[in-house]
Design a protein around this motif. Sequence first.
Motif, mmCIF file in Angstrom:
data_model
loop_
_atom_site.group_PDB
_atom_site.id
_atom_site.type_symbol
_atom_site.label_atom_id
_atom_site.label_comp_id
_atom_site.label_asym_id
_atom_site.label_seq_id
_atom_site.Cartn_x
_atom_site.Cartn_y
_atom_site.Cartn_z
ATOM 1 N N UNK A 1 -47.007 12.157 11.944
ATOM 2 C CA UNK A 1 -45.628 12.550 12.221
ATOM 3 C C UNK A 1 -44.638 12.016 11.184
ATOM 4 N N UNK A 2 -44.819 10.750 10.757
ATOM 5 C CA UNK A 2 -43.824 10.087 9.906
ATOM 6 C C UNK A 2 -44.330 9.768 8.504
ATOM 7 N N UNK A 3 -45.611 9.942 8.244
ATOM 8 C CA UNK A 3 -46.108 9.765 6.881
ATOM 9 C C UNK A 3 -46.858 8.465 6.648
ATOM 10 N N UNK A 4 -47.459 8.390 5.461
ATOM 11 C CA UNK A 4 -48.317 7.253 5.100
ATOM 12 C C UNK A 4 -47.533 5.952 4.985
ATOM 13 N N UNK A 5 -46.328 6.007 4.422
ATOM 14 C CA UNK A 5 -45.538 4.780 4.249
ATOM 15 C C UNK A 5 -45.266 4.102 5.589
ATOM 16 N N UNK A 6 -44.870 4.889 6.570
ATOM 17 C CA UNK A 6 -44.596 4.338 7.902
ATOM 18 C C UNK A 6 -45.855 3.705 8.493
ATOM 19 N N UNK A 7 -46.990 4.398 8.348
ATOM 20 C CA UNK A 7 -48.249 3.884 8.899
ATOM 21 C C UNK A 7 -48.664 2.589 8.208
ATOM 22 N N UNK A 8 -48.497 2.510 6.888
ATOM 23 C CA UNK A 8 -48.855 1.291 6.156
ATOM 24 C C UNK A 8 -47.938 0.140 6.542
ATOM 25 N N UNK A 9 -46.655 0.425 6.766
ATOM 26 C CA UNK A 9 -45.734 -0.630 7.210
ATOM 27 C C UNK A 9 -46.183 -1.203 8.551
ATOM 28 N N UNK A 10 -46.577 -0.325 9.471
ATOM 29 C CA UNK A 10 -47.074 -0.792 10.762
ATOM 30 C C UNK A 10 -48.348 -1.600 10.627
#
Length: 265
Positions: A136-145
Amino acid sequence: MVQSASAIDLYMLVFGGALALALLVAGVVGFLFLYQKRVSEQELVVREMQLGLQQQVVYRTLDAVEDERKRVARDLHDEIGAALSAMRLLVTQLAQHTPPTPEAANLTTRFKDVIDNTIDSIRRISNDLLPQGLEELGLTYALEGLCEAAMALSDVDIELRVDTEPALSNRRGLLVYRLVQELLNNALKHAAASEIKLSLHHEAQQVRLHYADNGQGFDFEQAYQRRSFGLKNIETRAQMLEGTVAFDTQPAQGLRVTLSIPLTA
């Protein structure tokens, strides 16, 4: 004169026979050389086909694993998570119809705490199986999490830098996420790293991932010869991305990894 002619004829016969024999030997040698070359080429083709089939099996297996992870994660979130939320609501309603004694209030609070902790565990497991927000929000968001979760679980400082959101499909973004997850797990479990730096940025027609930690490091040649499962996982995912991965490490010198991913793949 007759003897001289006979001698010449004999010499010609011997010379011709020797020449014919030499040509025959050369022909046989040439035939064997070409035959061996053809056999080698066919063996090379067979090996390449076998390697290609092995890679297809590995890729399909990893895809099947990811599909199963998605199914389990959604079942945990949609069914188990919903059931636990309903259970918490019932406990709250039950407390409203129970005589207000200290024992009942204490039990209600304990029940709620257990349910809340279980819900948190379900969310964590579900997020490990299916990265939250990746699609939904992209790779950057997932890596931050992922980095925030790693810092919450251990005493490590992770610096993540991303210039722009990588133009990768969901499937390729998931492969990058799993690769970074493997690197972080190795750093926390085996390397005893206290500082990790991650960067993701565009370079021409490719995306480049840089990873560095201050952990224990290791002898790469020995680890590779032992067929380290972590290294092979990273290498396999790099191949699935049609990219290249380079490792730079020595004992007591940390680990540095560079992954290059072509955008045109």
